[in-house]
Design an enzyme around this catalytic site. Structure first.
Site, PDB file in Angstrom:
ATOM      1  N   GLY A  63      -1.549-127.371  72.165  1.00  0.00           N
ATOM      2  CA  GLY A  63      -2.889-127.847  71.706  1.00  0.00           C
ATOM      3  C   GLY A  63      -3.610-126.470  71.443  1.00  0.00           C
TER       4      GLY A  63
ATOM      5  CD  GLN B 208      -7.926-122.600  72.946  1.00  0.00           C
ATOM      6  OE1 GLN B 208      -7.561-123.968  72.513  1.00  0.00           O
ATOM      7  NE2 GLN B 208      -7.205-122.061  73.854  1.00  0.00           N
TER       8      GLN B 208
ATOM      9  CB  CYS C 179      -5.835-122.638  78.892  1.00  0.00           C
ATOM     10  SG  CYS C 179      -7.188-122.348  77.537  1.00  0.00           S
TER      11      CYS C 179
END
Ligand code: NI
Length: 183
Positions: A46, A51, A91
């Site tokens: 994802g 980001q 992440c």
């Protein structure tokens, strides 16, 4: 298509709140394509536009093993949530770090697709967790915010040390092979 640089914790730009997408044009389609390419290359499951330093409410996801289930969520809203459970998260903006976070295990979401059409969808398991993780990014929030400040400081120091060792020209996020859950 192009690979986009991924911002890394504790970069303050990751704290920016994303604005709604209002124009569905060719440059949006290009951004969606570039975000998929960047996410697949990382590799991750994802990626939120926040980001890659684009502060618009846009998320791409694909939790399949063979890149066969690309999903786009633009201007997403959660309509309903189930009971919470825990899952280990990572992440791309916090490379190499994994920890357990509590989130709803099923959600109903309303969003727009890349052409602006509105849809609703029920998500469960990893899809539900991933969407909530990415929606946090749009609010300027990271999964490490759910951890203790002691843990968060330790993670920040570790990443800063790794960045120093990596040198100035290599700022792209690197996740070790096998780190499948890295939204
Ligand atoms: Ni993330």
């Amino acid at each position: 298509m192009a690979l986009l640089p991924i911002l890394e914790f504790p970069d303050p730009r990751l704290r920016t709140r994303a604005e709604p997408v209002t124009v569905f044009d060719a440059s949006l389609l290009r951004l969606v394509d570039d975000m998929f390419e960047t996410m697949y290359a990382a590799p991750g499951i994802g990626l939120a536009a926040s980001q890659v330093d684009v502060h618009r409410q846009l998320i791409v996801m694909d939790v399949s093993n063979d890149r066969s289930e690309p999903l786009v969520f633009i201007n997403p809203q959660i309509l309903g949530r189930s009971e919470v459970g825990t899952m280990e998260e990572g992440c791309l903006s916090v490379p190499g770090i994994f920890d357990t976070v509590e989130r709803a295990q099923r959600v109903r979401v309303r969003a727009q697709d890349r052409h602006g059409a509105t849809f609703e969808r029920d998500l469960d398991g990893i899809l539900a967790v991933c969407l909530q993780h990415e929606m946090d990014h749009l609010d300027g929030k990271l999964f490490v915010d759910y951890l203790s400040s002691l843990k968060r400081d330790r993670i920040r120091r570790k990443l800063e040390k790794e960045r120093r060792e990596r040198g100035p020209q290599s700022t792209a996020a690197k996740v070790p092979a096998g780190a499948a859950l890295a939204p």
